[in-house]
Design a protein around this motif. Structure first.
Motif, PDB file in Angstrom:
ATOM      1  N   PHE A   5      13.321  -1.307   0.848  1.00 18.95           N
ATOM      2  CA  PHE A   5      12.019  -1.980   0.846  1.00 18.95           C
ATOM      3  C   PHE A   5      12.135  -3.442   0.396  1.00 18.95           C
ATOM      4  N   ASN A  43       5.907   4.328   4.315  1.00 18.74           N
ATOM      5  CA  ASN A  43       6.705   3.104   4.250  1.00 18.74           C
ATOM      6  C   ASN A  43       5.819   1.857   4.426  1.00 18.74           C
ATOM      7  N   TRP A  60      13.481   3.718   7.818  1.00 13.01           N
ATOM      8  CA  TRP A  60      13.011   2.699   6.874  1.00 13.01           C
ATOM      9  C   TRP A  60      12.102   1.654   7.549  1.00 13.01           C
ATOM     10  N   GLN A  90       5.846   9.793   7.225  1.00 16.39           N
ATOM     11  CA  GLN A  90       6.868   9.056   6.487  1.00 16.39           C
ATOM     12  C   GLN A  90       6.798   7.556   6.808  1.00 16.39           C
ATOM     13  N   THR A 148       3.464   1.319   1.381  1.00 15.51           N
ATOM     14  CA  THR A 148       4.204   0.879   0.198  1.00 15.51           C
ATOM     15  C   THR A 148       4.560  -0.602   0.298  1.00 15.51           C
TER      16      THR A 148
END
Length: 449
Positions: free
Chosen positions: A302, A236, A383, A232, A239
């Motif tokens: 993001f 992040n 995040w 995960q 991306t």
């Protein structure tokens, strides 16, 4: 001709002699004339040679005088035989020599050559002496050169020895620097495959006793609901990295093109202000940026990781210098062909600056991959970026590695080393395959012309 000349000589002396006495006197007179002629012939060619550099006419006279020499030499040999016919030939040669000398004298006076004095006349003896001195000097020069060659050989050997020692010292120094630079990476790699007991020994080992590859699988499988798994966090990072790099490169290209080619008021002032912002440390923006994104409620997204660092003044400056190296004639030719500014940018300037663009893209992505402080400050753990994930404590969950020897809450250093290797591996691969683009783009952008 011989009788006339002899009679003339007798008249000048004021004595009338009989034919028998004339015959007896002829050899003596001839010998005296020969001596005088030889002296004059020796002096006159030398004088003619001295005047050669001053006048071309004197050079011709010297050649004529040289042609007379074989005649005089032949006359000397014939005189020794004391034959009457040969005496006549000798007398004729003497007359010719006197006529030649008489012809030379007016020519010299006409050309303005001053009369030769005794000091300026170089005799054959003096010429021979000069040649001997020159030969001695040349021999001494040869001896000096030979002695100098011996010194040069010694100096060359000395220089060669010093060059070898210098080269050895440089390589030893560079080798030590390379070892010191690579030592932390080597320690990280070998520590990631050691057992925790071996890693905690008081005496460190520079090569593991046994390889524990299970450390990597344990790191990849560790996850929790609040912190997120490795996959995960990797998603992040990829991306944010891809979006931030793509948009950042596009903005950099457009801005650099405008500052390099377009003409508008305040362009230089705007570029100066942008360059001035590079003098301010990036950490000083952290507090103001955090207050701004918090007021806009961008936390845990993001967006907060992409927008604040989308534009880099350094990359704009780098690409602007590269654009300015392209000749303006290409722009004018593109305008003649009907290309717009955007078409010229995409079809001409971007292909010509591809190495610099590749280096900017790589550096931008590496900067996003290595982000640590900003993601940790504005986002929750799930995040955050992959560098934040590395700093977490990795434990032996369920005792699968050491059968419960270590507490489930105790962080293991070998697992953290394995996580650091996993995070660093993509950057190593990227740099190995793209290092020439990075070096070429950065080095070329600093020159103009």
């Amino acid at each position: 001709m011989a009788n006339k000349s002899n009679n003339t000589e007798n008249k000048d002396a004021g004595v009338v002699k009989s034919p028998v006495e004339e015959t007896a006197v002829k050899p003596k007179t001839t010998t005296a004339a020969k001596t005088a002629t030889a002296k004059s012939a020796t002096a006159k060619p030398a004088a003619a040679k001295t005047a050669t550099a001053k006048s071309s006419t004197a050079k011709t006279a010297a050649v004529k005088a040289e042609e007379v020499k074989p005649e005089e030499t032949k006359t000397e040999e014939i005189t020794e035989t004391a034959l009457p016919e040969e005496v006549k030939a000798q007398t004729e040669a003497e007359v010719k020599a006197e006529q030649t000398a008489a012809a030379i004298a007016p020519t010299e006076s006409v050309q303005g050559v001053p009369a030769q004095t005794d000091d300026t006349v170089v005799s054959a003896k003096d010429s021979t002496t000069d040649q001997t001195v020159s030969a001695v000097n040349s021999d001494s020069a040869i001896f000096d050169r030979q002695g100098l060659n011996v010194d040069i050989d010694k100096e060359r050997k000395k220089q060669k020895t010093l060059h070898i020692l210098k080269t050895v010292f440089v390589y030893i120094f560079l080798t030590l620097c390379a070892v010191l630079a690579f030592l932390p990476f080597y320690w990280m790699i070998i520590s990631s495959v050691k057992t925790e007991m071996e890693f905690r020994e008081t005496t460190p080992t520079f090569f593991p006793h046994s390889f524990k590859w299970a450390n990597y699988s344990s790191v990849l499988n560790q996850s929790s609901g609040s912190t997120g798994s490795f996959w995960q966090i990797l998603i992040n990072t990829l991306t944010v990295g891809l979006i931030s790099t793509t948009i950042g490169v596009v903005v950099t290209i457009v801005t650099a093109y405008a500052l390099a080619r377009m003409k508008f008021k305040g362009k230089n002032m705007l570029f100066g202000i942008m360059m001035a912002t590079m003098m301010i440390p990036g950490e000083m923006y952290t507090i103001t940026n955090y207050l701004t994104v918090s007021n806009w409620h961008w936390n845990n997204s993001f967006t907060v990781l992409i927008l604040p660092f989308l534009v880099s003044v350094y990359y704009i400056y780098l690409l602007r210098n590269n654009f300015m190296q392209i000749p303006n004639s290409l722009y004018q030719a593109a305008k003649v062909d009907g290309l717009s500014d955007m078409g010229y940018l995409l079809k001409v300037m971007v292909p010509l600056t591809a190495p610099t663009l590749i280096s900017i893209t790589l550096l931008k992505f590496i900067g996003t991959w290595n982000s640590y402080i900003w993601p940790r400050l504005v986002n929750a753990p799930n995040w955050q970026m992959i560098t934040n994930w590395v700093t977490r404590g990795f434990v032996d969950r369920g005792g699968s590695l050491y059968n419960g020897y270590y507490s489930p809450s105790e962080p293991l250093s070998t697992l953290k080393m394995a996580a650091v290797c996993l995070v660093s591996l993509p950057l190593f691969i990227l740099f190995i395959f793209c290092r020439k683009y990075i070096m070429h783009g950065v080095s070329k952008s600093g020159t103009k012309g």
